[in-house]
Design a protein around this motif. Structure first.
Motif, PDB file in Angstrom:
ATOM      1  N   TRP A  14      -2.204   6.460  -6.358  1.00  0.00           N
ATOM      2  CA  TRP A  14      -1.335   5.744  -5.418  1.00  0.00           C
ATOM      3  C   TRP A  14      -0.245   4.978  -6.167  1.00  0.00           C
ATOM      4  O   TRP A  14      -0.439   4.564  -7.304  1.00  0.00           O
ATOM      5  N   ALA A  18       2.902   2.911  -1.799  1.00  0.00           N
ATOM      6  CA  ALA A  18       1.756   3.208  -0.931  1.00  0.00           C
ATOM      7  C   ALA A  18       0.962   1.942  -0.643  1.00  0.00           C
ATOM      8  O   ALA A  18       0.513   1.730   0.488  1.00  0.00           O
ATOM      9  N   SER A  26      -4.791   1.609  -0.252  1.00  0.00           N
ATOM     10  CA  SER A  26      -4.062   2.145  -1.405  1.00  0.00           C
ATOM     11  C   SER A  26      -3.850   1.075  -2.465  1.00  0.00           C
ATOM     12  O   SER A  26      -3.235   0.049  -2.196  1.00  0.00           O
ATOM     13  N   ILE A  32      -6.133   8.932  -5.633  1.00  0.00           N
ATOM     14  CA  ILE A  32      -6.144   9.107  -4.185  1.00  0.00           C
ATOM     15  C   ILE A  32      -7.465   9.735  -3.763  1.00  0.00           C
ATOM     16  O   ILE A  32      -8.318  10.018  -4.595  1.00  0.00           O
ATOM     17  N   THR A  43       4.711  15.788   1.429  1.00  0.00           N
ATOM     18  CA  THR A  43       5.394  14.645   2.057  1.00  0.00           C
ATOM     19  C   THR A  43       5.017  13.330   1.382  1.00  0.00           C
ATOM     20  O   THR A  43       5.838  12.428   1.286  1.00  0.00           O
ATOM     21  N   TRP A  44       3.773  13.213   0.906  1.00  0.00           N
ATOM     22  CA  TRP A  44       3.358  11.990   0.217  1.00  0.00           C
ATOM     23  C   TRP A  44       4.155  11.790  -1.065  1.00  0.00           C
ATOM     24  O   TRP A  44       4.555  10.679  -1.388  1.00  0.00           O
ATOM     25  N   GLU A  47       7.801  10.900  -0.194  1.00  0.00           N
ATOM     26  CA  GLU A  47       7.915   9.513   0.291  1.00  0.00           C
ATOM     27  C   GLU A  47       7.617   8.487  -0.792  1.00  0.00           C
ATOM     28  O   GLU A  47       7.743   7.288  -0.570  1.00  0.00           O
ATOM     29  N   LEU A  49       4.642   7.916  -2.201  1.00  0.00           N
ATOM     30  CA  LEU A  49       3.330   7.302  -2.025  1.00  0.00           C
ATOM     31  C   LEU A  49       2.361   7.655  -3.135  1.00  0.00           C
ATOM     32  O   LEU A  49       1.406   6.910  -3.393  1.00  0.00           O
ATOM     33  N   ILE A  50       2.589   8.799  -3.795  1.00  0.00           N
ATOM     34  CA  ILE A  50       1.711   9.234  -4.885  1.00  0.00           C
ATOM     35  C   ILE A  50       2.542   9.601  -6.109  1.00  0.00           C
ATOM     36  O   ILE A  50       3.740   9.886  -5.990  1.00  0.00           O
TER      37      ILE A  50
END
Length: 67
Positions: A14, A18, A26, A32, A43-44, A47, A49-50
């Motif tokens: 993360w 996130a 997170s 994760i 998508t993660w 964005e 997030l990862i």
């Protein structure tokens, strides 16, 4: 439901982003969920997030491997 996946070089962790979005689940630098550990939704990543564990830069105390 076929969502595009991305594969990590090592494994996914993360990001700070996130943690800001979902602080109860997170934690930056923590791997994760196990079922997404190496193959996660694209998508993660898009964005922010990862991030691959190899690329995650931890702030704070240095480890012996930093020298």
């Amino acid at each position: 439901m076929s969502e595009e996946k991305v594969t990590a070089k090592t494994y996914w962790v993360w990001t700070d982003q996130a943690a800001a979005k979902n602080p109860s689940r997170s934690v930056p630098g923590v791997p994760i969920w196990a079922h997404y550990l190496t193959d996660a939704p694209k998508t993660w990543l898009d964005e922010g997030l990862i991030i691959d564990a190899e690329d995650f830069v931890e702030e704070g105390q240095m480890s012996i491997f930093d020298y």
